[in-house]
Design a protein around this motif. Structure first.
Motif, PDB file in Angstrom:
ATOM      1  N   MET A  63      -0.345  12.107   3.618  1.00  0.00           N
ATOM      2  CA  MET A  63      -0.516  10.648   3.494  1.00  0.00           C
ATOM      3  C   MET A  63       0.669  10.007   2.782  1.00  0.00           C
ATOM      4  N   THR A  64       1.095  10.603   1.676  1.00  0.00           N
ATOM      5  CA  THR A  64       2.193  10.027   0.903  1.00  0.00           C
ATOM      6  C   THR A  64       3.485   9.985   1.717  1.00  0.00           C
ATOM      7  N   ALA A  65       3.820  11.091   2.364  1.00  0.00           N
ATOM      8  CA  ALA A  65       5.050  11.130   3.170  1.00  0.00           C
ATOM      9  C   ALA A  65       4.978  10.139   4.324  1.00  0.00           C
ATOM     10  N   THR A  66       3.819  10.054   4.963  1.00  0.00           N
ATOM     11  CA  THR A  66       3.661   9.126   6.082  1.00  0.00           C
ATOM     12  C   THR A  66       3.781   7.685   5.617  1.00  0.00           C
ATOM     13  N   LEU A  67       3.167   7.359   4.504  1.00  0.00           N
ATOM     14  CA  LEU A  67       3.242   5.994   3.973  1.00  0.00           C
ATOM     15  C   LEU A  67       4.669   5.637   3.575  1.00  0.00           C
ATOM     16  N   LEU A  68       5.359   6.571   2.940  1.00  0.00           N
ATOM     17  CA  LEU A  68       6.742   6.314   2.543  1.00  0.00           C
ATOM     18  C   LEU A  68       7.617   6.086   3.777  1.00  0.00           C
ATOM     19  N   ILE A  72       9.623   2.563   5.092  1.00  0.00           N
ATOM     20  CA  ILE A  72      11.036   2.519   5.487  1.00  0.00           C
ATOM     21  C   ILE A  72      11.181   2.006   6.917  1.00  0.00           C
ATOM     22  N   VAL A  73      10.348   2.497   7.828  1.00  0.00           N
ATOM     23  CA  VAL A  73      10.443   2.158   9.249  1.00  0.00           C
ATOM     24  C   VAL A  73      10.159   0.674   9.501  1.00  0.00           C
ATOM     25  N   GLN A  74       9.363   0.044   8.657  1.00  0.00           N
ATOM     26  CA  GLN A  74       9.044  -1.369   8.867  1.00  0.00           C
ATOM     27  C   GLN A  74      10.285  -2.256   8.803  1.00  0.00           C
ATOM     28  N   PHE A  75      11.352  -1.747   8.193  1.00  0.00           N
ATOM     29  CA  PHE A  75      12.567  -2.547   8.059  1.00  0.00           C
ATOM     30  C   PHE A  75      13.660  -2.118   9.032  1.00  0.00           C
ATOM     31  N   ILE A  76      13.342  -1.194   9.930  1.00  0.00           N
ATOM     32  CA  ILE A  76      14.305  -0.724  10.925  1.00  0.00           C
ATOM     33  C   ILE A  76      13.932  -1.326  12.272  1.00  0.00           C
ATOM     34  N   HIS A  77      14.914  -1.913  12.930  1.00  0.00           N
ATOM     35  CA  HIS A  77      14.628  -2.599  14.192  1.00  0.00           C
ATOM     36  C   HIS A  77      15.444  -2.084  15.376  1.00  0.00           C
ATOM     37  N   SER A  78      16.178  -0.979  15.191  1.00  0.00           N
ATOM     38  CA  SER A  78      16.908  -0.425  16.334  1.00  0.00           C
ATOM     39  C   SER A  78      16.739   1.091  16.355  1.00  0.00           C
ATOM     40  N   LYS A 115      12.271  14.478  -9.429  1.00  0.00           N
ATOM     41  CA  LYS A 115      11.086  13.926 -10.107  1.00  0.00           C
ATOM     42  C   LYS A 115      10.734  12.524  -9.614  1.00  0.00           C
ATOM     43  N   LEU A 116      11.668  11.854  -8.940  1.00  0.00           N
ATOM     44  CA  LEU A 116      11.408  10.515  -8.413  1.00  0.00           C
ATOM     45  C   LEU A 116      10.776  10.527  -7.023  1.00  0.00           C
ATOM     46  N   VAL A 117      10.801  11.667  -6.363  1.00  0.00           N
ATOM     47  CA  VAL A 117      10.274  11.777  -4.999  1.00  0.00           C
ATOM     48  C   VAL A 117       8.804  12.190  -5.061  1.00  0.00           C
ATOM     49  N   PRO A 118       7.904  11.353  -4.537  1.00  0.00           N
ATOM     50  CA  PRO A 118       6.473  11.646  -4.655  1.00  0.00           C
ATOM     51  C   PRO A 118       6.059  13.007  -4.098  1.00  0.00           C
ATOM     52  N   THR A 171      -0.096   7.253  -3.427  1.00  0.00           N
ATOM     53  CA  THR A 171      -0.701   7.007  -2.113  1.00  0.00           C
ATOM     54  C   THR A 171      -1.404   5.653  -2.095  1.00  0.00           C
ATOM     55  N   ILE A 172      -2.136   5.353  -3.132  1.00  0.00           N
ATOM     56  CA  ILE A 172      -2.844   4.069  -3.207  1.00  0.00           C
ATOM     57  C   ILE A 172      -1.843   2.911  -3.261  1.00  0.00           C
ATOM     58  N   ILE A 173      -0.829   3.046  -4.101  1.00  0.00           N
ATOM     59  CA  ILE A 173       0.175   1.987  -4.236  1.00  0.00           C
ATOM     60  C   ILE A 173       0.923   1.779  -2.917  1.00  0.00           C
ATOM     61  N   LEU A 174       1.342   2.882  -2.281  1.00  0.00           N
ATOM     62  CA  LEU A 174       2.061   2.768  -1.006  1.00  0.00           C
ATOM     63  C   LEU A 174       1.186   2.165   0.087  1.00  0.00           C
ATOM     64  N   THR A 175      -0.099   2.496   0.094  1.00  0.00           N
ATOM     65  CA  THR A 175      -1.012   1.915   1.083  1.00  0.00           C
ATOM     66  C   THR A 175      -1.047   0.397   0.933  1.00  0.00           C
ATOM     67  N   ILE A 176      -1.176  -0.067  -0.288  1.00  0.00           N
ATOM     68  CA  ILE A 176      -1.218  -1.511  -0.546  1.00  0.00           C
ATOM     69  C   ILE A 176       0.093  -2.169  -0.122  1.00  0.00           C
ATOM     70  N   ILE A 177       1.218  -1.558  -0.482  1.00  0.00           N
ATOM     71  CA  ILE A 177       2.524  -2.126  -0.145  1.00  0.00           C
ATOM     72  C   ILE A 177       2.733  -2.180   1.365  1.00  0.00           C
ATOM     73  N   VAL A 178       2.430  -1.080   2.065  1.00  0.00           N
ATOM     74  CA  VAL A 178       2.654  -1.021   3.514  1.00  0.00           C
ATOM     75  C   VAL A 178       1.782  -2.040   4.240  1.00  0.00           C
TER      76      VAL A 178
END
Length: 189
Positions: A63-68, A72-78, A115-118, A171-178
């Motif tokens: 879930m965490t990797a998919t959300l992350l 990222i993908v939401q800002f890629i358009h090509s 340590k910064l990578v979930p 996971t919870i934070i990324l879900t809300i952000i996405v």
């Protein structure tokens, strides 16, 4: 799904859930193959009582990797940008979770980046579960630290439970952000 009147947030959630299921499925297959290999070749067996704990980390990690990735993908358009970025992220991910090189072999700056990578916390917890009871007591703590099965943050040694809470919170934070980004993007279109 875009031909229906399904809101963007629900479309995004459907994509995330299906991608996370695929990721989980791949993790389980690779785990089964490697567990079979280690059982056949090295006669190492993972006790059944650890399988549920591993499953929890597999689910949260997927879930965490998919959300992350979704963020990222939401800002890629090509497709060109996507393919280039996915190659970079794929290579960096191996270092980011200390897969290509043991955690103890990394510089202190690289260890700080890990340590910064979930998903590094999933890797830490799984290494701890795999190595539990497998190492001699002589120098065990140093070896666990070197392999990345135990890490300290500001002098505090993280437990598997700490890793679980970190992954769950991210996971919870990324879900809300996405979902928020998907909703805002949909309104702007």
């Amino acid at each position: 799904m875009r031909l229906t009147d399904t809101p963007a947030s629900l479309q995004t959630l459907a994509y995330i859930l299906s991608s996370a299921l695929v990721s989980l499925f791949v993790q389980v297959i690779v785990f089964a193959i490697m567990a079979g290999y280690f059982a056949a070749v090295d006669h190492l067996h993972i006790p059944a009582d650890r399988l549920l704990k591993m499953g929890c980390f597999f689910v949260l990690g997927a879930m965490t990797a998919t959300l992350l990735n979704a963020l990222i993908v939401q800002f890629i358009h090509s497709s060109t940008t996507f393919s280039r970025l996915s190659a970079i992220i794929g290579a960096a991910a191996g270092f980011a979770v200390a897969t290509y090189m043991p955690y103890g072999g990394l510089t202190s700056h690289a260890q700080s980046l890990v340590k910064l990578v979930p998903n590094s916390y999933e890797a830490i917890a799984l290494r701890d579960l795999f190595l539990q009871g497998q190492l001699p007591s002589n120098g065990k703590s140093e070896l666990l630290s070197y392999l990345g099965a135990q890490i300290k943050i500001h002098g505090y040694l993280l437990s598997r439970r700490d890793c679980l809470y970190l992954l769950l919170g991210v996971t919870i934070i990324l879900t809300i952000i996405v979902i928020t980004v998907a909703t805002v993007t949909d309104r702007n279109r």
